[in-house]
Each structure stands twice: as structure tokens, then as C-alpha cells.
Write an enzyme that holds these catalytic residues in place. Sequence first.
Site, PDB file in Angstrom:
ATOM      1  CG  ASP A  23      -2.082   0.973   1.088  1.00 58.39           C
ATOM      2  OD1 ASP A  23      -2.371   1.417  -0.046  1.00 58.39           O
ATOM      3  OD2 ASP A  23      -2.695   1.303   2.117  1.00 58.39           O
ATOM      4  CG  HIS A  40      -0.619   1.834  -9.259  1.00 60.94           C
ATOM      5  ND1 HIS A  40      -0.757   1.599  -7.906  1.00 60.94           N
ATOM      6  CD2 HIS A  40      -1.716   2.537  -9.629  1.00 60.94           C
ATOM      7  CE1 HIS A  40      -1.897   2.156  -7.493  1.00 60.94           C
ATOM      8  NE2 HIS A  40      -2.488   2.727  -8.508  1.00 60.94           N
ATOM      9  CG  LEU A 134       9.024 -16.953  -3.874  1.00 64.69           C
ATOM     10  CD1 LEU A 134       9.121 -16.849  -2.358  1.00 64.69           C
ATOM     11  CD2 LEU A 134       9.279 -15.592  -4.499  1.00 64.69           C
TER      12      LEU A 134
HETATM   13  C1  IPE Z   1      -5.608  -2.631  -0.096  1.00 61.90           C
HETATM   14  O1  IPE Z   1      -5.214  -1.319  -0.296  1.00 61.90           O
HETATM   15  C2  IPE Z   1      -5.550  -3.388  -1.355  1.00 61.90           C
HETATM   16  C3  IPE Z   1      -4.271  -3.435  -2.057  1.00 61.90           C
HETATM   17  C4  IPE Z   1      -3.112  -3.042  -1.619  1.00 61.90           C
HETATM   18  C5  IPE Z   1      -4.323  -4.017  -3.333  1.00 61.90           C
HETATM   19  P1  IPE Z   1      -6.255  -0.120  -0.370  1.00 61.90           P
HETATM   20  O2  IPE Z   1      -5.452   1.113  -0.452  1.00 61.90           O
HETATM   21  O3  IPE Z   1      -7.236  -0.350  -1.455  1.00 61.90           O
HETATM   22  O4  IPE Z   1      -6.992  -0.240   1.031  1.00 61.90           O
HETATM   23  P2  IPE Z   1      -8.002   0.744   1.767  1.00 61.90           P
HETATM   24  O5  IPE Z   1      -9.177   0.899   0.879  1.00 61.90           O
HETATM   25  O6  IPE Z   1      -7.290   2.037   1.978  1.00 61.90           O
HETATM   26  O7  IPE Z   1      -8.323   0.064   3.052  1.00 61.90           O
HETATM   27  C1  IPE Z   2      -1.799   0.207  -3.279  1.00 60.78           C
HETATM   28  O1  IPE Z   2      -1.500   1.563  -3.323  1.00 60.78           O
HETATM   29  C2  IPE Z   2      -2.010  -0.385  -4.646  1.00 60.78           C
HETATM   30  C3  IPE Z   2      -3.406  -0.713  -4.963  1.00 60.78           C
HETATM   31  C4  IPE Z   2      -4.414  -0.648  -4.149  1.00 60.78           C
HETATM   32  C5  IPE Z   2      -3.648  -1.176  -6.312  1.00 60.78           C
HETATM   33  P1  IPE Z   2      -2.637   2.639  -3.321  1.00 60.78           P
HETATM   34  O2  IPE Z   2      -3.024   2.930  -4.736  1.00 60.78           O
HETATM   35  O3  IPE Z   2      -3.750   2.240  -2.441  1.00 60.78           O
HETATM   36  O4  IPE Z   2      -1.892   3.896  -2.724  1.00 60.78           O
HETATM   37  P2  IPE Z   2      -2.451   4.946  -1.686  1.00 60.78           P
HETATM   38  O5  IPE Z   2      -2.926   4.175  -0.487  1.00 60.78           O
HETATM   39  O6  IPE Z   2      -3.565   5.679  -2.367  1.00 60.78           O
HETATM   40  O7  IPE Z   2      -1.288   5.826  -1.397  1.00 60.78           O
HETATM   41 MG    MG Z   3      -4.106   2.503  -0.453  1.00 60.41          MG
END
Ligand code: IPE
Ligand code: IPE
Ligand code: MG
Length: 248
Positions: A23, A40, A134
Amino acid sequence: MNSSTQTILEHSQIPRHVAVIMDGNGRWAKKRLMPRVMGHKRGLTVLENLCEHCSAIGVQYLTVFAFSTENWRRPQEEVSFLMGLFLQALDKQAQKMHRNNMRLKVIGDRSRFSVEIRAGIEKAEALTAGNTGLTLAIAADYGGRWDILQAANKLLKEGKTEITEADLSRHLMLADAPEPDLFIRTGGETRISNFLLWQLAYTEFYFTDILWPDFNVRAFGEAIESYQKRERRFGRTSEQLPPEQQRG
Ligand code: IPE
Ligand code: IPE
Ligand code: MG
């Protein structure tokens, strides 16, 4: 220390299965005045590096959250970018993983993906199925509640009217893997966000503020170090554990 003791210690110290919520990509990009999707893109490179490192230190299973059942709610542009990146990774990274003896699996509901992505998943899984290194499980269109439900529905189809934990576990997406030893979430949030709800029952949790695109071998090492200091009691008392599993 004789060699058999050393083997036991090594096995107990390196987690067999690590689960990661990657995240913070969007915030990483925003901080640099770049579009979210650049986070990403960078995040994919970080995942590649982590796979190689995990493989080198003897982690056997790495399960990563790439796209949740809830992430479809994001702006269409971002979802499309993520799908494109996924398709590209399924092709390019899968070949690299194959050369490195790694197995690739995708866990989640495939029905909402495009035909190309579904074909890409099948191809990547088939290509790497026989590898012995892995195992990387990518959770895509995955939700912990969905996982439990699909397992329960399979059991209903088998005609079961009463089920055991073992029945359910057998039908979960990660049925072939041991339950995660260590869970890591980057990006500062301290929630599960519908990741592996059943399988994390006794996993050790580690949260870090580091944003996923900044996560590296050193940061991973800190998580491992924290994990190695934990005493995993599984309901027992400290005194009941074998001496090599007691901490402190
Ligand atoms: C959780 O991250 C899912 C992934 C990392 C793919 P999110 O950024 O979507 O989670 P919330 O919505 O903030 O809890
Ligand atoms: C996690 O990073 C990746 C996905 C959920 C695909 P985020 O896109 O949620 O990044 P933040 O949390 O907005 O910084
Ligand atoms: Mg996020």
C-alpha cells in the site's frame, strides 16, 4: 552447534510464508507531483526485487495483495492502468520468474477480468507450474470474505450440510500453502482491508509507514527482524514451548 540444530534454527527463523499488502503507491506518486499510476509502475519493480530477495533467503511463499474486490471502485482510468500493468507483468515477469524457478499463482475471482488477462493468468500459471522455488501468489480481484464464501459454496455443491475447519481450508485459495507466518502492510494504514481473513488467524502482524514504492531489502529485513523476536505461542504458555522457540 551441529548441522541438524542449525537446520532447525534456520527453519524456525525465516518465515515460510509472508503475506504483504503493498500500500501507498498513490501517495508516493502524489508526493512527487506525479500521477498516481506512476506509483503503481514503480511498485511492480519493488515486487520483482522482493521476489528475488525472498527466494534468496529461503522464504517459500510470498502472497501479495495487488487488487482488492473493493478496488473496482477506483476511477476508471486508474483501474484500466492497473489492468494493463497486470497484463504486462503476467507476460514479462512470468517469463523471468520461470527462468528463476519460481511459481506464479493468481488468487481471486477471475470472472471480472478481460479475456486477455484470464488467458495471461492461465499461461503464466501453466508455464511456471512445475517450478520448485518461491511461490508468488498474486491476489487480484481478491477479498477475504469472497474467499471464504467461494469455499463454502463449493462444499455446498459437494452436498455437505455440516463442515469442519479442515473442509473449509481445503477449498480456500491458498489451500496448498501453509498459513502466513508474517503479514506486512506498508503505507501506514493499520487495517486488513479484506485480505486473507481466514488464513491470518495466527499470523504475526507488521505495519510500516514506508510507502510501497520505497520498500526495499533493508525495510524487509527490519520486518523479518521484528518477526524473529516474537514468541509464537498459539494459545500455550511460554514455558510450554521448546526452548528454541522461547523469546526473552
Ligand atoms: C488494499 O489497499 C488493497 C491493495 C493493496 C491491493 P487499499 O489502499 O485499497 O486499502 P483501503 O481501501 O485504503 O483500506
Ligand atoms: C496500493 O496503493 C495499490 C493498490 C491498491 C492497487 P494505493 O493505490 O492504495 O496507494 P495509496 O494508499 O492511495 O497511497
Ligand atoms: Mg491505499
